[in-house]
Structures are given as C-alpha cells and as structure tokens.
Design an enzyme around this catalytic site. Structure first.
Site, mmCIF file in Angstrom:
data_model
loop_
_atom_site.group_PDB
_atom_site.id
_atom_site.type_symbol
_atom_site.label_atom_id
_atom_site.label_comp_id
_atom_site.label_asym_id
_atom_site.label_seq_id
_atom_site.Cartn_x
_atom_site.Cartn_y
_atom_site.Cartn_z
ATOM 1 C CB SER A 262 -0.903 0.006 1.234
ATOM 2 O OG SER A 262 -0.133 0.371 2.361
ATOM 3 C CE LYS A 263 1.004 7.039 -4.242
ATOM 4 N NZ LYS A 263 1.820 7.239 -5.111
#
Ligand code: GLU
Length: 485
Positions: A262-263
């Site tokens: 995830s970013k």
C-alpha cells in the site's frame, strides 16, 4: 501455428505500480520466449480516474525497466505514439472511432444485452432491501423485460440509460486458469454487468473483451484481483461466439507483513524505486522472482536468462512476498558489477543534489569518491548518507568520543605534524601516513586506527581510511584534528 500475442493493459491512474511492472514483465517474458508479440494498450474508459501525463509516465517507466513492447502505445521523442495494425491502442480513442458501437449493437440484437433505465436511487434501494433480506445485492433485472424497440424509442427521446449484460439464470461458468486451475462461478452469484455506461463509454469489462478479441490476444496474464471478473468476460465471448484466450492470473504482490502493498506503508511506484537508485536490471531480476522461481534456483538472472527460463507452471498460486531486503541484496550485486565510469555517472546526480560536489567536478575525483563507496551501497541513493561525513560538518558518535583520551592526542599531534610537512594530500601521503604515525608514536593496530578514524570521520566504521584521508584533503583534516583539545 497461431502467433502468441500478449498484452499489458494498464489504466492511466497516475503511476506504474510495482505489481503492474511484474505483470508486464511476465507478459513480456513469455511473449519474447515464444517469439510472439507483446503489446501495450491503455484502458482509460473510466474518465473520472484519468490523470494527465499518466500514459507517458507508464510507458517511460516500462521502457526504463527494459520491458519494451513491440506493438501498441509507445513514446517517440516524449510524445505518445502507436505502432501496429490494431491501432488505436488507447481505448478512449477507440470509443471516438465508434469501435464498440457495432459490437454492443450485436449483443442488443441477439438479446444478450439490454437497455436499463433504472435510476441510481432505485438500484440502491433494491440492493439495500436485498442486504436486509440477507441476499447478495445485485440489480434485480427490472428492465430485462423492455423490448428493444421500446427501449430504442426511450433512448431516442433522450432518457438516461446504461446497457447491461443479460446473464443466463443459474449457469455454471467454468474456466481453467493456467496457474490457479479450474474455477467455477454460477451466474446466480453474479450481477447483470453494465457494459455501456450512461456517459456512453464502455466499461472495462466490455472494452477488454472486444479489444482482446480484435487484437488477437492469445493469453490474458493479469493480477488475480480480476479472477471474479473473468466469468463475465467469458459470457461475453460466448455471446459473440469468439475464441476464449488462455487465462493466467498472477498472485498478488504482498509486503513482508503479508499485506497487499500500500502507498501508505510501502514504496509502490516504479518511480520510487528508480529514484532511490535501484538499477533496472536488478529490479527486473528481483521482480521476476516475486511469485516465480527458475528450475535451477538461481537468484541472479539477466533478462535473456529470464526469457529463456520463464514458465507459468512455476508461478506460485497465491501471495508473493516482495522483500525489500532481498531486492537490496540483488541490487548491490548489480551495483558492484558496474564499471567505475558507468557507476560514477550514476551516483553523480545524488552527490550533486545533496550539495556534496559540483556538477563540474573532475572525472578522476568523482570516480575516486564513487569507488570508495561502490561496494557498500544497496542502492545508489545510499551514497548520500554514507558519504555525508566527508562533505558536511560531522558529529562524533558516542563510541568515538570514548576513544578521545591522551592516546588520541598523541596520535592527533603526530598526524598534524605530518600534514604540516606537505602542501597537499596525495595518494602516496594518504596511503603512507598511518605507518608514519605508528612509527612516530609507537601506537599500533586498533589503538592506532580507531581513534584516528573517529577523529576524522566521526565514526568507527566506514570506507578505507586512506580514501577518507585523500578525499578530505589537508585543510579539512587539520580542521577536524584540531577539534580535539
Ligand atoms: N485495466 C486493467 C488494470 O488496470 C487491466 C486488467 C486486465 O489486464 O484485464 O489493471
């Protein structure tokens, strides 16, 4: 024999995800191995997610990584251009050319698709009720009964509408995924998929089938988040009577904690990795191993070797872990192998941006600095923290401070004396000075090297002492040595 044709079909939502690069890579490896085609198509029918410059960025990152398509969208002098007989390869351009119109018309006429005039409010209310009743929320098919003639009249009068796929009731859709095996989903567990949206654009599901067919795609290789969509695609193929491609769904790329990258917690864009100084060959080599392993268990593989050895039957079924430590190890291997000229050119921008060196530094000097750190970098940007002590005022670490006793002062005085006897530090001086200090003071081994290292670098560990001495030069050395009082 039929030509093997694979495609990577990203949506231009801003950046190339590292998992996307792996998908593109596996497509590429197989296509090249089979002497087939690898094409790049842009799926931009969701206009709300479109990001300016994203197409250029995608192509740029793919090509940087060496995953070159021989058909589809490419860059010519930084401008998006296209190669191949199936152009256009950007779906919004295909919409403009009316490519999807005749196909949706065909499905409407055959009764495999229908116009739906239901409002969002109505559909939401239907789904709320279904949820309350413990059923799967889906469109209830109210508009299925409207005749095509009546529907066309309403459309001509300007009534808002979408077009949906008419699913057969209670039918098992079965397909054999090359990696995951046999998958069966019943149409009762599926929704009448929207094929054309109210803005007239096709949805991904419709466009992907029409385009994969028109572009003669033989193998669909994509992330396994698309598995549940595949039965819908198969029903569309069947409605047209088209050949169904082979499906190959790849395991999701996970971080070390077993969660989807995830970013927020991980580096996810290829750009992040490029900017940190991962070499394309290293990133590709490591990514190939995220979910696949060669028969030989080799860990260092060039693109040519990957093309030769890659097979889908050695791709694992689920969760492939992306381990940055492992990537660092692979990257350091490739960094060590670089010739000094190439390596120094690659680290130069990091040193210039950090303000450590000027852009017009001599090649010799640059190469000397670069060489000093080449074997200790996991990624090119590591040279900044590792070499900071040479270019900026340094703080002495606690371990070093402990060594600053009378012994250190004796060493310091001897070192200062040696420096005062020369004009400039050169290679001969930097290589010989420790021996001279040893002779002069009678101090040797660890007791000699550790305090000197601490005095001039602030640290007990680091690169070759002689290199540090040569890079610092006379003035900086004197300045640092004199700090000890
Ligand atoms: N456009 C889809 C994506 O963004 C492609 C899925 C597919 O390959 O069919 O991932």
């Amino acid at each position: 024999m039929k030509e093997v044709r694979l495609r990577f079909a990203p949506s231009p939502t801003g950046y190339l995800h590292i998992g996307g690069l792996r998908t593109a890579l596996y497509n590429y490896l197989y296509a090249m191995q089979q002497k087939g085609s690898f094409l790049l198509r842009i799926e931009d029918t969701d206009r709300s997610r479109f990001v300016e410059g994203a197409i250029e960025n995608l192509i740029h990152e793919l090509h940087w990584a060496g995953v070159e398509n021989n058909e589809g969208v490419t860059l010519t002098e930084d401008e998006v251009s296209e190669i191949g007989n199936c152009a256009p390869y950007i779906q919004s351009e295909r919409v403009k050319e009316g490519i999807y119109d005749e196909y949706i018309d065909q499905l409407l006429k055959s009764g495999d698709a229908y116009y739906c005039f239901c409002s969002k409010e109505r559909i939401d209310a239907v789904k709320d009720q279904q949820r309350a009743d413990g059923k799967m929320p889906k469109y209830d098919g109210l508009c299925r009964g409207i005749s095509l003639e009546d529907a066309r009249k309403r459309v001509a009068e300007g009534e808002e509408h979408v077009i949906r796929l008419k699913l057969p009731a209670n039918k098992d859709v079965v397909f054999e995924d090359v990696i995951k095996g046999k998958i069966t989903i019943n149409t009762d567990d599926m929704d009448d998929q929207v094929l054309i949206k109210s803005d007239g654009f096709p949805t991904y599901h419709f466009a992907v089938v029409v385009d994969d067919h028109l572009m003669n795609i033989t193998h669909v290789v994509r992330g396994d988040e698309w598995i549940s969509s595949t039965p819908k695609h198969i029903l569309i193929y069947q409605a047209f009577g088209w050949d169904i491609p082979k499906y190959i769904h790849l395991p999701t790329v996970l971080n070390k904690s077993g969660k989807k990258l995830s970013k927020r917690n991980d580096d996810v864009s290829v750009e992040d990795f490029r900017e940190k100084g991962y070499l394309p060959e290293a990133l590709i080599n490591y990514l190939a191993l995220v979910g696949w392993s060669p028969k030989t268990n080799d860990e260092i593989l060039s693109m040519e070797e990957l093309i030769e050895q890659f097979t889908f039957d050695r791709v694992q079924k689920s969760g492939a872990v992306f381990d940055v430590d492992k990537l660092d190890w692979v990257n350091s291997h490739y960094i060590k192998k670089l010739g000094i000229k190439e390596f120094s050119e690659k680290v130069k921008p990091y040193l210039v941006n950090a303000g450590f060196i000027d852009g017009d530094i001599s090649e010799d000097k640059l190469q000397f600095i670069a060489k000093t750190f080449q074997d200790s970098l996991s990624k090119l940007s590591d040279i900044v923290p590792q070499s900071r002590f040479l270019f900026e005022d340094m703080e002495m670490e606690e371990d070093g401070k402990k060594l600053m006793d009378d012994n250190a002062k004796v060493l310091r005085d001897a070192f200062v004396e040696e420096l005062n006897g020369i004009d400039e530090v050169d290679e001969e001086f930097s290589k010989g000075v420790m021996k001279k200090i040893q002779k002069k003071t009678g101090i040797k081994g660890k007791n000699l090297f550790m305090p000197v290292r601490a005095m001039i670098s602030g640290n007990l560990h680091g690169p070759e002492l002689a290199n540090i001495i040569e890079i610092l030069g006379k003035d900086k050395l004197l300045e640092r040595l004199k700090k000890l009082d």
